[in-house]
Design an enzyme around this catalytic site. Sequence first.
Site, short mmCIF file in Angstrom:
data_model
loop_
_atom_site.label_atom_id
_atom_site.label_comp_id
_atom_site.label_asym_id
_atom_site.label_seq_id
_atom_site.Cartn_x
_atom_site.Cartn_y
_atom_site.Cartn_z
N LYS A 179 0.86 -1.19 0.00
CA LYS A 179 0.00 0.00 0.00
C LYS A 179 0.89 1.23 0.00
O LYS A 179 1.45 1.61 1.02
CB LYS A 179 -0.93 0.06 1.21
CG LYS A 179 -2.00 1.13 0.98
CD LYS A 179 -2.57 1.75 2.23
CE LYS A 179 -1.71 2.80 2.85
NZ LYS A 179 -1.49 4.02 2.05
N GLY A 231 7.18 5.18 7.83
CA GLY A 231 6.36 6.39 7.89
C GLY A 231 6.59 7.13 9.18
O GLY A 231 7.65 6.99 9.81
N SER A 232 5.59 7.87 9.59
CA SER A 232 5.75 8.73 10.76
C SER A 232 5.73 7.92 12.06
O SER A 232 5.16 6.83 12.12
CB SER A 232 4.63 9.77 10.78
OG SER A 232 3.40 9.10 10.88
N THR A 233 6.31 8.50 13.08
CA THR A 233 6.32 7.84 14.39
C THR A 233 4.89 7.70 14.92
O THR A 233 4.55 6.66 15.52
CB THR A 233 7.21 8.64 15.36
OG1 THR A 233 8.55 8.57 14.86
CG2 THR A 233 7.17 8.07 16.76
N ALA A 235 2.02 7.26 13.28
CA ALA A 235 1.35 6.12 12.64
C ALA A 235 2.02 4.81 13.07
O ALA A 235 1.35 3.80 13.29
CB ALA A 235 1.38 6.27 11.12
N GLY A 236 3.35 4.83 13.20
CA GLY A 236 4.08 3.63 13.61
C GLY A 236 3.64 3.14 14.99
O GLY A 236 3.52 1.93 15.22
N GLU A 253 9.92 1.52 10.50
CA GLU A 253 10.98 2.50 10.17
C GLU A 253 10.34 3.86 10.27
O GLU A 253 9.52 4.22 9.42
CB GLU A 253 11.50 2.27 8.74
CG GLU A 253 12.09 0.90 8.48
CD GLU A 253 13.47 0.72 9.06
OE1 GLU A 253 13.97 1.64 9.74
OE2 GLU A 253 14.06 -0.34 8.84
N CYS A 287 14.41 10.63 5.98
CA CYS A 287 14.25 10.37 7.42
C CYS A 287 15.53 10.47 8.22
O CYS A 287 15.50 10.81 9.39
CB CYS A 287 13.64 8.99 7.59
SG CYS A 287 14.53 7.73 6.70
N GLU A 386 10.71 16.50 14.42
CA GLU A 386 11.07 16.25 13.03
C GLU A 386 10.29 17.23 12.14
O GLU A 386 9.07 17.27 12.17
CB GLU A 386 10.70 14.82 12.63
CG GLU A 386 11.09 14.50 11.20
CD GLU A 386 10.67 13.10 10.78
OE1 GLU A 386 9.49 12.76 10.93
OE2 GLU A 386 11.54 12.37 10.28
P1 NAD Z 1 2.64 8.66 7.40
O1 NAD Z 1 2.90 7.90 8.63
O2 NAD Z 1 1.61 9.70 7.44
O3 NAD Z 1 2.20 7.66 6.23
C1 NAD Z 1 3.01 6.59 5.80
C2 NAD Z 1 2.15 5.54 5.16
O4 NAD Z 1 1.34 4.91 6.15
C3 NAD Z 1 1.17 6.04 4.12
O5 NAD Z 1 1.06 5.04 3.12
C4 NAD Z 1 -0.12 6.20 4.90
O6 NAD Z 1 -1.26 6.14 4.07
C5 NAD Z 1 -0.05 5.02 5.84
N1 NAD Z 1 -0.69 5.17 7.15
C6 NAD Z 1 -0.79 6.29 7.90
N2 NAD Z 1 -1.35 6.01 9.09
C7 NAD Z 1 -1.58 4.66 9.10
C8 NAD Z 1 -2.12 3.75 10.06
N3 NAD Z 1 -2.53 4.16 11.26
N4 NAD Z 1 -2.19 2.45 9.74
C9 NAD Z 1 -1.75 2.00 8.55
N5 NAD Z 1 -1.25 2.81 7.59
C10 NAD Z 1 -1.16 4.13 7.86
O7 NAD Z 1 4.05 9.20 6.94
P2 NAD Z 1 4.38 10.12 5.69
O8 NAD Z 1 3.97 11.51 6.05
O9 NAD Z 1 3.85 9.52 4.44
O10 NAD Z 1 5.98 10.00 5.62
C11 NAD Z 1 6.82 10.83 6.32
C12 NAD Z 1 7.32 10.14 7.58
O11 NAD Z 1 7.98 8.92 7.25
C13 NAD Z 1 8.37 10.96 8.31
O12 NAD Z 1 8.11 10.94 9.69
C14 NAD Z 1 9.66 10.22 8.02
O13 NAD Z 1 10.68 10.39 8.95
C15 NAD Z 1 9.21 8.82 7.94
N6 NAD Z 1 10.17 8.03 7.18
C16 NAD Z 1 10.95 7.11 7.85
C17 NAD Z 1 11.90 6.37 7.17
C18 NAD Z 1 12.74 5.35 7.88
O14 NAD Z 1 13.30 4.51 7.21
N7 NAD Z 1 12.86 5.37 9.19
C19 NAD Z 1 12.07 6.55 5.81
C20 NAD Z 1 11.29 7.50 5.16
C21 NAD Z 1 10.33 8.22 5.86
#
Ligand code: NAD
Length: 481
Positions: A179, A231-233, A235-236, A253, A287, A386
């Site tokens: 996704k 993705g973001s902390t 959501a993680g 990540e 990131c 961040e």
């Molecule tokens: P985000 O968390 O908003 O979204 C990431 C993905 O997760 C998207 O596909 C989104 O649709 C999905 N998503 C969001 N909430 C969800 C949930 N509760 N359950 C399941 N899926 C969900 O992040 P973003 O704004 O797209 O990306 C930026 C963030 O990603 C920054 O915080 C950045 O640091 C982080 N990032 C981390 C790494 C790493 O390797 N550590 C690499 C790149 C980006």
Amino acid sequence: MEYSYPKLFIGGRWQEPSTTDVLAVHSAATEEQIGQVPASAPADVDNAVAAAGAALVDPAWAGISQAARADLIERFADAVDKRADERATIVSRQNGMPIAIAGMAEGPMPALLLRYFAGLIRDASLEERRVAFPGPGTTVVRKEPVGVVAAIAPWNFPSVLAAFKIAPALAAGCSVVLKPSPETVLDSFLLADAAIEAGLPAGVLNVVTGGPDIGKYLVAHEGVQKVAFTGSTAAGRQIGEVCGRLLRPVTLELGGKSAALILDDADITSTVTGLATASLLNSGQTCYMSTRILAPKGRYQDFVDAITAMVGSLPVGDPLDPSTFIGPLVSEKQRDRVLSYVDAGRNEGATLTTGGGRPSGLDRGWFVEPTVFANTDNTTTIAREEIFGPVLTVMPYDGEAEAISMANDSEFGLGGTVWTADPSRGLDVARQIQTGSFGVNSYALDFGSPFGGVKSSGLGRELGPEGLAAYYSLKSIFLAE
Ligand code: NAD
């Protein structure tokens, strides 16, 4: 519409979506709509997970040798490679990534990752016989694919971060439901095209579309056995909670706020040149960027001046122009978020030395000027949170011990760098930083070594043999003497 996909890639072919809803994709540089794809509904996710589950027992995927699997993955890599230039351009248009970076990362890296993991499995054995301890007997320790993988990717390096998950998952014999982020969904349709051309067995790779709601539905789906998320902390954490309740393996990540430690012996010119990439790659939307710059008190003003001059001279503009270093941010929301941090920096009394707004003459597109703040400390919002944009904070420190303690005084621990004339001193500092990855006088991702974070930057590792191990489940079979 330049890129219009009427169907979803599920079960090895393009399938009619279950609703007529669509997702629009916009150019970060012009704000115009450039594409559209079907918006997946839960019924489409059900289909994709069922197809992925069927692939796990399909002899065409589950019954083949390691060498045959490696061959298939390499065929997939060839087809992915054929689309490298097109993918780099599409990514650049979707998220504003300068084409010079997209051409080095989003274009070639997905195929390189597939080839790397194919190489790891080609001659590897899935079973190891061990003399039982304390015995008697023998145990066969067997690696089995963990199952259906839900792979969720962000928009900043969409194809590369999807490949971080797809490549080891396929190498381990898993199947994947990808996704991507809605902002950057188009490049994943090129991966689907490549999967069809390469003849990946049906259901080995599936792509569903949508935002957080569809992501949540996929993460908690009963047919999923592992979640791999970047993705973001925030959501993680939510995903980690769901996976904890379900006892489902998960790799997270997440975000970062990494430090660049400039030691007192560092050469000013090479350090500041290196910081352009280590702190502002992809307009700061990376990131592991070193966005908290720690400079020695005695040379503080010299470094502030040099960093200000470097950042102020970076070419800002059309991401498709090869000379651009700073492109637009991915979306209006992201631009406004970054500008709100710039306001926070001003309100907290930091000195703005360059940038601080939208660049003049670039009224269309989600641009933010590359920005530097100085004369602040590690307690301010701009030093702790961040920002994920082209905004740097330069802070003074007094003595190496204070620099290390400031670097570690963070919620995050993903990347970081040290800049010094003495690499062995740099390595010694690196050993003392609480982080998952680090660079001495540079920072580069090494596909052969584990990548991930500590503290709020994540859980688990991708890349390297450790990244492959995350897609296996281990079974111990005891054999009586
Ligand atoms: P985000 O968390 O908003 O979204 C990431 C993905 O997760 C998207 O596909 C989104 O649709 C999905 N998503 C969001 N909430 C969800 C949930 N509760 N359950 C399941 N899926 C969900 O992040 P973003 O704004 O797209 O990306 C930026 C963030 O990603 C920054 O915080 C950045 O640091 C982080 N990032 C981390 C790494 C790493 O390797 N550590 C690499 C790149 C980006």
